[in-house]
Design a protein around this motif. Structure first.
Motif, PDB file in Angstrom:
ATOM      1  N   LEU A  36       0.817  -1.210   0.000  1.00 44.71           N
ATOM      2  CA  LEU A  36       0.000   0.000   0.000  1.00 44.71           C
ATOM      3  C   LEU A  36       0.856   1.269   0.000  1.00 44.71           C
ATOM      4  O   LEU A  36       0.498   2.269  -0.644  1.00 44.71           O
ATOM      5  CB  LEU A  36      -0.935  -0.001   1.204  1.00 44.71           C
ATOM      6  N   LEU A  37       1.972   1.237   0.699  1.00 36.85           N
ATOM      7  CA  LEU A  37       2.866   2.396   0.678  1.00 36.85           C
ATOM      8  C   LEU A  37       3.460   2.604  -0.710  1.00 36.85           C
ATOM      9  O   LEU A  37       3.610   3.738  -1.176  1.00 36.85           O
ATOM     10  CB  LEU A  37       3.977   2.229   1.713  1.00 36.85           C
ATOM     11  N   LEU A  38       3.787   1.502  -1.374  1.00 36.34           N
ATOM     12  CA  LEU A  38       4.323   1.598  -2.730  1.00 36.34           C
ATOM     13  C   LEU A  38       3.256   2.131  -3.689  1.00 36.34           C
ATOM     14  O   LEU A  38       3.547   2.969  -4.556  1.00 36.34           O
ATOM     15  CB  LEU A  38       4.839   0.235  -3.189  1.00 36.34           C
ATOM     16  N   GLU A  39       2.036   1.652  -3.547  1.00 32.31           N
ATOM     17  CA  GLU A  39       0.942   2.147  -4.385  1.00 32.31           C
ATOM     18  C   GLU A  39       0.701   3.627  -4.137  1.00 32.31           C
ATOM     19  O   GLU A  39       0.417   4.396  -5.067  1.00 32.31           O
ATOM     20  CB  GLU A  39      -0.335   1.351  -4.100  1.00 32.31           C
ATOM     21  N   TYR A  40       0.804   4.038  -2.887  1.00 34.06           N
ATOM     22  CA  TYR A  40       0.614   5.451  -2.547  1.00 34.06           C
ATOM     23  C   TYR A  40       1.661   6.324  -3.239  1.00 34.06           C
ATOM     24  O   TYR A  40       1.330   7.371  -3.820  1.00 34.06           O
ATOM     25  CB  TYR A  40       0.696   5.618  -1.028  1.00 34.06           C
ATOM     26  N   ILE A  41       2.911   5.898  -3.202  1.00 34.90           N
ATOM     27  CA  ILE A  41       3.995   6.676  -3.810  1.00 34.90           C
ATOM     28  C   ILE A  41       3.905   6.681  -5.333  1.00 34.90           C
ATOM     29  O   ILE A  41       4.113   7.707  -5.989  1.00 34.90           O
ATOM     30  CB  ILE A  41       5.363   6.130  -3.361  1.00 34.90           C
ATOM     31  N   CYS A  42       3.573   5.533  -5.908  1.00 30.25           N
ATOM     32  CA  CYS A  42       3.602   5.394  -7.367  1.00 30.25           C
ATOM     33  C   CYS A  42       2.266   5.704  -8.036  1.00 30.25           C
ATOM     34  O   CYS A  42       2.194   5.750  -9.270  1.00 30.25           O
ATOM     35  CB  CYS A  42       4.046   3.979  -7.748  1.00 30.25           C
ATOM     36  N   GLY A  43       1.223   5.898  -7.237  1.00 24.42           N
ATOM     37  CA  GLY A  43      -0.090   6.173  -7.812  1.00 24.42           C
ATOM     38  C   GLY A  43      -0.644   4.978  -8.573  1.00 24.42           C
ATOM     39  O   GLY A  43      -1.302   5.150  -9.609  1.00 24.42           O
ATOM     40  N   THR A  44      -0.388   3.764  -8.066  1.00 24.33           N
ATOM     41  CA  THR A  44      -0.812   2.541  -8.751  1.00 24.33           C
ATOM     42  C   THR A  44      -1.906   1.844  -7.944  1.00 24.33           C
ATOM     43  O   THR A  44      -2.345   2.341  -6.904  1.00 24.33           O
ATOM     44  CB  THR A  44       0.386   1.601  -8.929  1.00 24.33           C
ATOM     45  N   ILE A  99       5.397   4.373  13.154  1.00 25.53           N
ATOM     46  CA  ILE A  99       4.470   5.454  12.830  1.00 25.53           C
ATOM     47  C   ILE A  99       3.304   4.838  12.069  1.00 25.53           C
ATOM     48  O   ILE A  99       3.519   4.088  11.114  1.00 25.53           O
ATOM     49  CB  ILE A  99       5.148   6.542  11.973  1.00 25.53           C
ATOM     50  N   PRO A 100       2.064   5.112  12.470  1.00 23.13           N
ATOM     51  CA  PRO A 100       0.921   4.491  11.790  1.00 23.13           C
ATOM     52  C   PRO A 100       0.904   4.785  10.296  1.00 23.13           C
ATOM     53  O   PRO A 100       1.262   5.893   9.850  1.00 23.13           O
ATOM     54  CB  PRO A 100      -0.288   5.122  12.493  1.00 23.13           C
ATOM     55  N   PHE A 101       0.488   3.797   9.545  1.00 20.38           N
ATOM     56  CA  PHE A 101       0.390   3.918   8.090  1.00 20.38           C
ATOM     57  C   PHE A 101      -0.369   5.179   7.691  1.00 20.38           C
ATOM     58  O   PHE A 101       0.014   5.915   6.781  1.00 20.38           O
ATOM     59  CB  PHE A 101      -0.319   2.668   7.543  1.00 20.38           C
ATOM     60  N   GLN A 102      -1.480   5.450   8.383  1.00 19.10           N
ATOM     61  CA  GLN A 102      -2.349   6.571   8.014  1.00 19.10           C
ATOM     62  C   GLN A 102      -1.672   7.919   8.254  1.00 19.10           C
ATOM     63  O   GLN A 102      -1.941   8.882   7.535  1.00 19.10           O
ATOM     64  CB  GLN A 102      -3.667   6.496   8.790  1.00 19.10           C
ATOM     65  N   TYR A 103      -0.819   8.016   9.266  1.00 21.75           N
ATOM     66  CA  TYR A 103      -0.093   9.266   9.484  1.00 21.75           C
ATOM     67  C   TYR A 103       0.976   9.471   8.418  1.00 21.75           C
ATOM     68  O   TYR A 103       1.330  10.606   8.087  1.00 21.75           O
ATOM     69  CB  TYR A 103       0.557   9.276  10.868  1.00 21.75           C
ATOM     70  N   LEU A 104       1.504   8.390   7.887  1.00 24.90           N
ATOM     71  CA  LEU A 104       2.507   8.496   6.823  1.00 24.90           C
ATOM     72  C   LEU A 104       1.888   8.988   5.523  1.00 24.90           C
ATOM     73  O   LEU A 104       2.475   9.793   4.804  1.00 24.90           O
ATOM     74  CB  LEU A 104       3.186   7.142   6.606  1.00 24.90           C
ATOM     75  N   THR A 105       0.689   8.481   5.221  1.00 26.54           N
ATOM     76  CA  THR A 105       0.028   8.882   3.972  1.00 26.54           C
ATOM     77  C   THR A 105      -0.847  10.116   4.160  1.00 26.54           C
ATOM     78  O   THR A 105      -1.179  10.796   3.191  1.00 26.54           O
ATOM     79  CB  THR A 105      -0.849   7.747   3.438  1.00 26.54           C
ATOM     80  N   GLY A 106      -1.239  10.387   5.402  1.00 28.95           N
ATOM     81  CA  GLY A 106      -2.050  11.565   5.699  1.00 28.95           C
ATOM     82  C   GLY A 106      -3.530  11.402   5.444  1.00 28.95           C
ATOM     83  O   GLY A 106      -4.281  12.376   5.529  1.00 28.95           O
ATOM     84  N   VAL A 107      -3.983  10.185   5.162  1.00 28.33           N
ATOM     85  CA  VAL A 107      -5.401   9.969   4.868  1.00 28.33           C
ATOM     86  C   VAL A 107      -5.880   8.653   5.484  1.00 28.33           C
ATOM     87  O   VAL A 107      -5.096   7.745   5.726  1.00 28.33           O
ATOM     88  CB  VAL A 107      -5.695   9.957   3.347  1.00 28.33           C
ATOM     89  N   GLN A 108      -7.194   8.586   5.705  1.00 27.98           N
ATOM     90  CA  GLN A 108      -7.842   7.358   6.146  1.00 27.98           C
ATOM     91  C   GLN A 108      -9.268   7.341   5.599  1.00 27.98           C
ATOM     92  O   GLN A 108      -9.988   8.340   5.695  1.00 27.98           O
ATOM     93  CB  GLN A 108      -7.872   7.267   7.670  1.00 27.98           C
ATOM     94  N   VAL A 109      -9.653   6.227   5.017  1.00 28.36           N
ATOM     95  CA  VAL A 109     -11.021   6.077   4.512  1.00 28.36           C
ATOM     96  C   VAL A 109     -11.935   5.670   5.661  1.00 28.36           C
ATOM     97  O   VAL A 109     -11.631   4.754   6.429  1.00 28.36           O
ATOM     98  CB  VAL A 109     -11.085   5.041   3.378  1.00 28.36           C
ATOM     99  N   PHE A 110     -13.061   6.382   5.774  1.00 32.30           N
ATOM    100  CA  PHE A 110     -14.043   6.132   6.830  1.00 32.30           C
ATOM    101  C   PHE A 110     -15.421   6.388   6.248  1.00 32.30           C
ATOM    102  O   PHE A 110     -15.652   7.427   5.641  1.00 32.30           O
ATOM    103  CB  PHE A 110     -13.765   7.066   8.013  1.00 32.30           C
ATOM    104  N   MET A 111     -16.317   5.439   6.388  1.00 24.36           N
ATOM    105  CA  MET A 111     -17.666   5.544   5.831  1.00 24.36           C
ATOM    106  C   MET A 111     -17.627   5.835   4.324  1.00 24.36           C
ATOM    107  O   MET A 111     -18.464   6.564   3.795  1.00 24.36           O
ATOM    108  CB  MET A 111     -18.462   6.623   6.559  1.00 24.36           C
ATOM    109  N   GLY A 112     -16.612   5.291   3.652  1.00 24.26           N
ATOM    110  CA  GLY A 112     -16.493   5.486   2.212  1.00 24.26           C
ATOM    111  C   GLY A 112     -15.944   6.838   1.808  1.00 24.26           C
ATOM    112  O   GLY A 112     -15.877   7.141   0.615  1.00 24.26           O
ATOM    113  N   LEU A 113     -15.512   7.652   2.762  1.00 24.22           N
ATOM    114  CA  LEU A 113     -14.985   8.989   2.500  1.00 24.22           C
ATOM    115  C   LEU A 113     -13.524   9.047   2.920  1.00 24.22           C
ATOM    116  O   LEU A 113     -13.128   8.422   3.906  1.00 24.22           O
ATOM    117  CB  LEU A 113     -15.783  10.047   3.271  1.00 24.22           C
TER     118      LEU A 113
END
Length: 286
Positions: A28-36, A68-82
């Protein structure tokens, strides 16, 4: 280095660091960086990854190795589909809290006024307004840095025309009900509910990085429930409802507090794991 080689490198590093879901996090971190997406590794694993993305991926891996939590590294978290913005000023929205939102949605009607106590990222209140029409929402929190995140999420998810379609919403700096004005049809809260002596036993991702003021529920974990149950009666209209997320062993105690305060039709709702997760009740008209 190819996409697959980079993924394998990340997986091995996180495994060595003791990360429980090393394979998933590395991908998931790789997908986040590469936009894949998840198909990239299977279909195009032999593609070369440019140096800049390689370096960025290594930096994220280093952060995850420190727990460090994954979500803090990417800065986002999906919740209720948002997709919500998150940082270390706010708790990371969790799937269990979706149970709370879903229960409140069952009782919401157009035009209702909602108070979200201890709003944090604003994920509860914003989700409630996003999936209803013409409701009004007020989010309160003692943390000004958390409220900045909530405001960003409001603009991101309920800005412009969406604000008009889904109702009014604003956030206020407040020590519990200090800045709560008027009466509400619904009060919803996911308060700090971990016992103080349990904080040191939390996994590092939580105990070391998530805000302690959003976790510490006092000596018995019930400090905020006592205050909110008692004060909420002054801010709920007759027939108004109070909804709490709870720790899995707190249902009996929270139900007792609400019953003693005169709440009626008190219910307990379990989460997807079969554990007690939500308690709610109705303020009488007397």
């Amino acid at each position: 280095m190819t996409y697959e080689e980079l993924y394998c490198r990340g997986r091995d590093r996180l495994t060595a660091a003791g990360i429980e879901e090393a394979e998933l996090d590395a991908r998931l971190l790789l997908e986040y960086i590469c936009g894949t997406d998840r198909n990239e590794l299977l279909v195009h694993g032999d593609r070369e990854v440019e140096d800049g993305k390689w370096t960025a991926y290594e930096e994220l891996l280093a952060g995850r190795e420190k727990r460090i939590p994954f979500q803090y590294l990417t800065g986002v978290q999906v919740f209720m589909g948002l997709e919500f913005l998150v940082n270390e000023a706010v708790l990371i929205p969790r799937q269990d809290t979706e149970i709370l939102v879903e229960e409140v949605l069952r009782y919401l009607h157009d035009g209702m006024r909602i108070l979200d106590m201890c709003t944090g990222s604003g994920c509860i209140l914003i989700s409630l307004l996003y999936y209803t029409n013409d409701c009004e929402g007020v989010g309160l929190d003692i943390s000004e840095t958390a409220l900045k995140v909530a405001e960003e999420n409001r603009g991101k998810l309920l800005g412009g025309e969406l604000q008009e379609r889904h109702g009014r919403i604003h956030f206020e700096h407040s020590d519990l009900f200090e800045q709560a004005a008027g009466l509400f049809d619904v009060i919803v809260c996911n308060p700090p509910y971990i016992r103080t002596d349990e904080l040191r036993t939390l996994m590092p991702e939580v105990g070391k990085y998530e805000p302690v003021n959003a976790l510490d529920g006092g000596e018995d974990g019930l400090s905020f429930y006592r205050k909110i149950v008692e004060e909420s009666k002054k801010h709920l209209c007759g027939g108004g409802m109070l909804f709490f997320e709870i720790g899995c062993e707190q249902a009996e105690a929270v139900c007792g507090l609400m019953k003693s305060a005169g709440f009626e039709a008190i219910n307990v709702v379990k989460d997807y794991s079969g554990l007690d997760r939500v308690v709610y009740g109705t303020r009488g008209f007397a």
